[in-house]
Write a protein that holds these residues in place. Structure first.
Motif, mmCIF file in Angstrom:
data_model
loop_
_atom_site.group_PDB
_atom_site.id
_atom_site.type_symbol
_atom_site.label_atom_id
_atom_site.label_comp_id
_atom_site.label_asym_id
_atom_site.label_seq_id
_atom_site.Cartn_x
_atom_site.Cartn_y
_atom_site.Cartn_z
ATOM 1 N N ASP A 1 -10.854 -20.886 14.777
ATOM 2 C CA ASP A 1 -10.668 -21.514 13.471
ATOM 3 C C ASP A 1 -11.479 -22.795 13.351
ATOM 4 O O ASP A 1 -11.908 -23.169 12.258
ATOM 5 N N VAL A 2 -11.680 -23.484 14.497
ATOM 6 C CA VAL A 2 -12.386 -24.754 14.458
ATOM 7 C C VAL A 2 -12.969 -25.048 15.834
ATOM 8 O O VAL A 2 -12.424 -24.621 16.861
ATOM 9 N N GLY B 1 -20.141 -19.167 11.099
ATOM 10 C CA GLY B 1 -19.439 -19.894 10.049
ATOM 11 C C GLY B 1 -18.151 -20.551 10.485
ATOM 12 O O GLY B 1 -17.264 -20.790 9.648
ATOM 13 N N VAL B 2 -18.004 -20.867 11.758
ATOM 14 C CA VAL B 2 -16.802 -21.561 12.234
ATOM 15 C C VAL B 2 -16.976 -23.052 11.976
ATOM 16 O O VAL B 2 -18.033 -23.636 12.276
ATOM 17 N N GLU B 3 -15.955 -23.673 11.402
ATOM 18 C CA GLU B 3 -16.024 -25.099 11.079
ATOM 19 C C GLU B 3 -16.127 -25.938 12.352
ATOM 20 O O GLU B 3 -15.452 -25.668 13.350
ATOM 21 N N ILE C 1 -8.730 -28.155 8.104
ATOM 22 C CA ILE C 1 -9.610 -26.977 8.096
ATOM 23 C C ILE C 1 -9.115 -25.938 7.092
ATOM 24 O O ILE C 1 -9.897 -25.385 6.298
ATOM 25 N N PHE C 2 -7.801 -25.675 7.092
ATOM 26 C CA PHE C 2 -7.266 -24.670 6.177
ATOM 27 C C PHE C 2 -7.427 -25.116 4.717
ATOM 28 O O PHE C 2 -7.724 -24.299 3.832
ATOM 29 N N LYS D 1 -11.102 -24.624 3.828
ATOM 30 C CA LYS D 1 -11.415 -23.219 3.563
ATOM 31 C C LYS D 1 -10.909 -22.812 2.182
ATOM 32 O O LYS D 1 -11.597 -22.103 1.425
ATOM 33 N N ALA D 2 -9.707 -23.245 1.851
ATOM 34 C CA ALA D 2 -9.142 -22.913 0.537
ATOM 35 C C ALA D 2 -9.990 -23.529 -0.583
ATOM 36 O O ALA D 2 -10.218 -22.899 -1.638
ATOM 37 N N HIS D 3 -10.485 -24.736 -0.378
ATOM 38 C CA HIS D 3 -11.327 -25.401 -1.379
ATOM 39 C C HIS D 3 -12.630 -24.634 -1.572
ATOM 40 O O HIS D 3 -13.105 -24.456 -2.721
ATOM 41 N N LYS D 4 -13.217 -24.201 -0.454
ATOM 42 C CA LYS D 4 -14.471 -23.456 -0.542
ATOM 43 C C LYS D 4 -14.282 -22.121 -1.250
ATOM 44 O O LYS D 4 -15.213 -21.587 -1.866
ATOM 45 N N GLN D 5 -13.095 -21.556 -1.178
ATOM 46 C CA GLN D 5 -12.797 -20.289 -1.836
ATOM 47 C C GLN D 5 -12.305 -20.498 -3.271
ATOM 48 O O GLN D 5 -11.968 -19.525 -3.957
#
Length: 376
Positions: A264-265, A309-311, A347-348, A351-355
Motif C-alpha cells: 500500500d505504501v 504505482g505504489v505510493e 494514503i487511503f 487514493k480516494a482523492h485521486k479517484q
C-alpha cells in the motif's frame, strides 16, 4: 614442518569421535576395578549368607545320608527327598550369586557406563593375527600390565603378611579350642581375611581407573586436520555453507521484490532505507511489512514501487524505526501502530482523492508519534 605438525594427535576427541568410539565398544574400562568389586562382593556375600548356606548344606547332606531302605526302594519318595534337599540350598545360593553378579555389573559399568555393541563382539582378523598378538605382548600396554601385576603382588603380599602377623596368636589359639567351635572360628577368620585382602585391591583400582580413563582419551586424540575434516563432514564445508547462504538470501530478496507491487505504501529515509507496508482491511489485524532494504536495495524497492504505482512517502524517522525493529512478512511492532496508522490514513485518503471520491488530504505530519525507544 607443517606436514609433521598436522600428523601429531594433539587435539582432544570431539563429541562425535567419542560417540563413534562408544558405538564400536571402545570405552574406558578397568579390569582391576571390576575384579575388586567381584572379590569384595564375594566376601560380603559369604559373610552375609555363609551361615545360612552352611546350615542348608549340612541339613541337605544329613538328610541324604540318612535315607532309609524303604525310601530308597520307593523312587517317588526318593526323588522328593532329593528335590527338597536341593531346594534348601537353592535359596542361599541364589542370594550369594545375586550379590556377586550385582557387584560384577557395578564394577564393570562404574567407569565407562553401560554399553552394548555388536561391533565389539564381532570377530576381527587382527585378534587372530600372530603379529598383532606379539605387538600386544611386547608393546607399551603389556609393560603397563606387567607393572600393575607387580604392584598387585606386593600390595597383596604386604597385606597378607600383616594379617598373619597380627592374627598369629589367634591362629595358634585355634588348636586349644574344641571341635567344632574351632572350625567355625577358623572359617570366620578366613572370611574376614579374604575381605581385607579384597579391599587391598582398592589401592590398585584407584591407580588403574584414572589411568584407563586417561589412556582411553589419549588413544582417541585427533590431529588438527581430523578435527577440521570432521567439522566439514558434520556441518558442511564453509565454502558450500557460504554459497547456500548467498543462494538463500538471493531467493528471499527475489520473493520480497515480488511482494512490493502489492504494498500500500513505501516509506523512505529518503535515500538510505525503504520499507514497504501492506494493510489488509478485509482480514483486519496489524499492517504487515512485505519488504525492506538499505542503500541499493532501498533504491530497487522504490523503483519497483514507482513502476507499479505504489505510493512513496518520505518519513526518515519512521523508516529507520521500521527497518531496525520490523521483520519481513511479519506484523509491525505494536509501538509503531499509531505512526503507521497516520501514514495509511493519509494514503487511503490520497487514493480516494485521486479517484474523485474525496477531497485532498491534509499533508502528513512530520513529527509522527514514535516512542523514544524506537528512534534510530
Amino acid at each position: 614442518m607443517a606436514e609433521s605438525d598436522s600428523g601429531e594427535r594433539t587435539e582432544d576427541p570431539t563429541a562425535k569421535k567419542l560417540s563413534d568410539a562408544r558405538n564400536k565398544g571402545q570405552i574406558a574400562r578397568s579390569k582391576e576395578l571390576g575384579t575388586m568389586f567381584v572379590l569384595i562382593g564375594s566376601a560380603c556375600a559369604m559373610l552375609l549368607m555363609g551361615d545360612e548356606l552352611v546350615s542348608a548344606l549340612a541339613g541337605a547332606m544329613k538328610r541324604l545320608f540318612s535315607v532309609t531302605r524303604e525310601e530308597v526302594m520307593d523312587t517317588t519318595q526318593l526323588f522328593n527327598i532329593v528335590g527338597e534337599s536341593v531346594l534348601t540350598v537353592v535359596y542361599p545360593m541364589a542370594w550369594f550369586f545375586a550379590i556377586v553378579a550385582l557387584a560384577a555389573f557395578v564394577g564393570n559399568i562404574i567407569l565407562g557406563g553401560y554399553n552394548f555393541s555388536w561391533s565389539a563382539i564381532a570377530p576381527k582378523a587382527s585378534k587372530l593375527s600372530p603379529i598383532s598378538g606379539f605387538k600386544r605382548m611386547l608393546g607399551p600396554q603389556a609393560a603397563v600390565e606387567f607393572i600393575k601385576s607387580l604392584l598387585k603382588f606386593f600390595v597383596v603380599f604386604f597385606v597378607a603378611l600383616s594379617l598373619l602377623a597380627g592374627l598369629f596368636e589367634e591362629i595358634l589359639g585355634l588348636s586349644l579350642e574344641t571341635i567344632p567351635t574351632n572350625f567355625g572360628h577358623a572359617v570366620n577368620m578366613l572370611l574376614w581375611m579374604f575381605l581385607t585382602l579384597a579391599c587391598s585391591l582398592i589401592i590398585i583400582a584407584l591407580v588403574d581407573a584414572p589411568y584407563q580413563k586417561w589412556n582411553h582419551k589419549r588413544q582417541l586424540k585427533m590431529t588438527k586436520q581430523e578435527v577440521k575434516d570432521e567439522l566439514k563432514n558434520t556441518e558442511g564445508s564453509p565454502e558450500i555453507k557460504g554459497r547456500i547462504r548467498r543462494t538463500q538470501y538471493e531467493m528471499s530478496q527475489r520473493r520480497m521484490m515480488q511482494d512490493v507491487p502489492e504494498a500500500d505504501v513505501v516509506i523512505t529515509n529518503p535515500t538510505h532505507f525503504s520499507v514497504a507496508l501492506k494493510y489488509d482491511t478485509d482480514m483486519g489485524g496489524a499492517p504487515k511489512m512485505v519488504a525492506k532494504g538499505a542503500d541499493e536495495m532501498a533504491m530497487h524497492i522504490r523503483t519497483i514501487a514507482k513502476e507499479h504505482g505504489v505510493e512513496i512517502i518520505q518519513s526518515p524517522a519512521l523508516a529507520r524505526s521500521l527497518f531496525y525493529t520490523g521483520e519481513v512478512n511479519q506484523e509491525i511492532p505494536e509501538e509503531l501502530f499509531a505512526a503507521v496508522a497516520q501514514v495509511l490514513a493519509f494514503i487511503f485518503q490520497l487514493k480516494a482523492h485521486k479517484q474523485g471520491k474525496g477531497r485532498k488530504p491534509v499533508p502528513l505530519a512530520t513529527n509522527l508519534p514514535i516512542p523514544d525507544d524506537y528512534r534510530y
